[in-house]
Structure formats: C-alpha cells, structure tokens
Scaffold this active site. Sequence first.
Site, short mmCIF file in Angstrom:
data_model
loop_
_atom_site.label_atom_id
_atom_site.label_comp_id
_atom_site.label_asym_id
_atom_site.label_seq_id
_atom_site.Cartn_x
_atom_site.Cartn_y
_atom_site.Cartn_z
N GLU A 1 0.84 -1.21 0.00
CA GLU A 1 0.00 0.00 0.00
C GLU A 1 0.88 1.26 0.00
OE1 GLU A 1 -3.50 2.03 2.78
OE2 GLU A 1 -2.14 0.53 3.64
N LYS B 1 -9.47 2.22 -3.42
CA LYS B 1 -9.97 1.76 -2.13
C LYS B 1 -11.35 2.31 -1.84
CE LYS B 1 -8.64 1.30 2.74
NZ LYS B 1 -7.69 1.68 3.80
N CYS C 1 -5.61 -2.70 2.69
CA CYS C 1 -5.51 -2.51 4.14
C CYS C 1 -6.78 -2.94 4.87
CB CYS C 1 -5.13 -1.06 4.44
SG CYS C 1 -4.68 -0.76 6.17
#
Length: 511
Positions: A267, A337, A389
């Site tokens: 990430e 995301k 994440c």
Amino acid sequence: MLNKFRALAHHPRSKLVLAYAAGAITALSFAPYSIWPLYLIALAFALHQSASLAPKQAFKYWLSFGFGCFSVGISWVHVSMDVYGGMPLIASIALMALLALYLALYPALAGCLMQRLAPKTSLLRNLLVFPALWTLTEWARGWVLTGFPWLWAGYSQTEGPLKPIASMFGTLGLSFIVAMLAGAIALLAFKRWQSLAIAVPVLAALTFIAPLTSQVTPNGETIKVALVQGNIPQSMKWDPDALWPTMLKYMDLSRPEFSADLIIWPEAAIPAPEYMVKDFLYNANKVANLNDTAIVTGIISNHGDAFYNSLIVLGNYSHKQQSEADYLGDGSNEFKKHHLLPIGEFVPFESLLRPLAPFFNLPMSSFNRGDFTQPNLNAVGHQISPAICYEIAFPEQLRANMNDNTDLLLTVSNDAWFGTSNGPLQHMEIAQMRSVELGRPLVRATNNGVTAVVDEEGNITQQLPQFEAGVLVADIALMKGHTLFTTIGQWPVLILSFLIALAAAIRKKVL
C-alpha cells in the site's frame, strides 16, 4: 472462606470487575496467541454470571465485558496516535478507551436484549437467543459509523478446529457457533450437559463435511509471485525528500526477482500522486514488459480533483509476453480503495477536528472513495481481486468483487503505524479468513509485515520476518470453483439470527 468468596463474586461491583477480566481474557484468543478455547470459556462464564440480572444490570455487565475485550484487544490503536499522531500518551490512551467503550455498546446491547427476551437460563436463552443477538450485534458493529469488524468471535477460530466451517457460513457463522458453544458450556453449571454432548459431535461432523460442500479445486496452473517488503520507517513515509529513495529501494529489491510472473509492492509503496512520478512509472512499466512480468503497486491516483488510495498495474496486462507494456496512466486496470479508514483516510467533521491535534491532520487523510464493486486487476493474464488494508476485514465486499475468473486474492497494507504491537498480527489473521471463505489463495504485501502467502484453506504457507526489508518469492497453485459462502454469503446466518430474535420477542409478548 469459600462462602465469602462466593458472596464477594456476587457483589454488583465485583461482578463488573469479573466481567471486565473475562472480556480481557478473550484477547488471548486472537493473534499472536491464538488460544481459542479461552474465548469459549470467557463467554460461557459471562453468560452464567449474568443469568440472574435485570436488563439494565445486564447492560452494565456486558458493557464491562465488552470494554475488557476491546480495551485490551485493540490497545494497539493508541500507538498510531501517540507515536505518529502528535498526541500525549495520556490523550492517546484516553481516545483508545473511548473507542473501546463505544465498541462495548454492542455486546452490552446483546446482553440487555437477551435478559429482556429470555431472562432465565434455558436452552432457548443459551443456545438460540444469545447466539442470534451476539451475531446480529457483531454484524452491526461491522457497518455502523463505517464499521469496525475487528475481533469478531469467529476470528478466534482462525487457528481453531472450526475454521473449515467458514467456507460454508463465513466468519459471522463461526461467531454464531462460538456463541452457541459458549451457551452450552454455561449450562454445565446447572448439570445440563446434554446440549454440549450433542453439539460437539455435530460440529465435528460439520467440520468434516465443510470441504465436501466446496467446489474449489486446482485449475492446473501456478503463478510465481514476488512480494516486496520495503520496511520504510513511518517517519519517512511522506517526507518529500524520501520519495525517490523509497521508489528506488522498491525497484532495487525487485530487480533480482524479475523472473517472477507477478511482483507486488505494498500500500502506497509509491507515496505520491501519480502525476508527480510519471517518469518513474513509465520506466518501471517498460522494465516490467521487457522482463515478461507485471508490477502491482500501491500509489495515490488522481482523477481531476479527486485523489484515491489505489493499486495500479505496470507492465503486461493480458499475457506474460507482450511486445509492448499496457500501462497508460489513464485510470484503466486500477483499483481504488472503497472502505476508507476514519481519521487516517478521511476526517469526519474535519472543520472541527483538524485544528485540534496533528492526529486529525495526518498526511493523505482526505481521500475519495472508490466504488463498492470494481473489476478485478488484470496482470499477465491473471485476474486478481484486491483489498487495500482495512477493507480486508469486510467479507461481503471481498465476496462482491470476486468472480468466476478470479485467480488470486490480494491485500496490501502499511501497518507501520502500529509499531511492534499485536495490530498487524490480528490484521493478518483476518486476511486468512477471507481465503477460507472464498476458496482462493491470498497474497499479502506490506511495508514492514506481516508479508505472507496464504493457501485456499487459510493456512500461512510462507511469510517474511517483520521489520526487515526483503522479498518473499512463492509458487502458488491457482484454484477454480466456489465455496458455499461465495454463493450465499453471510445473509442466511443473519436472517436466521433475525428470525430467532423476532420469534423470542413475539414469544415474550404473548407470554
């Protein structure tokens, strides 16, 4: 002496202390300890001790139990606020305690409703009403105020014997089963052992049957993956002077492994907006193409005035060998995301909170949200379903983004925010459950650990040590077919739980 101890244990304040202690013990059921029986014992103890309480008393009791669960289980949250958020230690601990107190409201609600609907110890209370309410409140905790589905009871089985059942009913289904088992154990205090005697062999049989319900089989292909762990200090992560050294470090670590089909950086491995690093990206794109590979990397993508925490693919999209690379920087073959982390990636009430402390004004805390469902990433002809994440903790999002052609689950993260705490290890066990549920191998690339490969049964097959720079290279057998959970999701468990709670409410009203 024993009578005095019993009297002390039944004192209202002593009960609250014991409830907190029981809740705190549940933290040992999760990574890195994984002593799964403790969750059952702690929950059974709390069920037994709260049996005679009025609903208001039960609310306080289970609030104390929940506060023990979360004040110990997620105590690592304060590290990011204290070390990187510019807050005094006492303030970071206080904020962590407030979060734990909020999360404790969910078990408190379950306990209060249980005592309203089934106030006396019975098979109905312990084996149906309690598991149903526990499951519904865990589910609610996973979406209210964007959700925090950490430490679900089902995750205590990541290294436990019931894990295979997650391929049928998901982690929330395991939560229902764990709560039901705890209810059966609590009945032992009343010499009612029959329910446990029935539940154990039935669940053993279900664990055996679970793999038989899965259509997941090897598709005959393997993919060679290189997972790059840069171990960039969090203090340097967003330092403009460290941008080029960071990118060059990832390229230097990757260069010896260009024989891999797929190279994955974590990430925000490139900690800058896409437009600022075009020269580097186009060069990496050509290098990947020349070496018959693809690089998947975390980056800040931008489209107009919108910025996203994203994954992009450099090099070859459709085939391992191509005459030209595919990356154009136009937003195609990109994952944005969706489930953003409050404070870290967006700040609610930002005009009020940002001036209060540096913690509310962290770098890159104003991201836009990607769509809930997005196409799989395409890399060297393979379909990859990603999660960035925190969103790996949302099983229905992962399920919605998987399709018949998905070869591999991918999650990337930067857990350096949480130092040497248990947070990254708990994050890893959550990712393991997604593999069980969806029947696909999973690769996890992180900045400083845990970087690992997980098979389709949720077992870690290879991993790098934490807090070291390195590259994990693995040949991964790919799968095809679906698990039962992939088809039905967690909705049957939720519907069953709702119907049980509704039936208990109607029964209470009628009687």
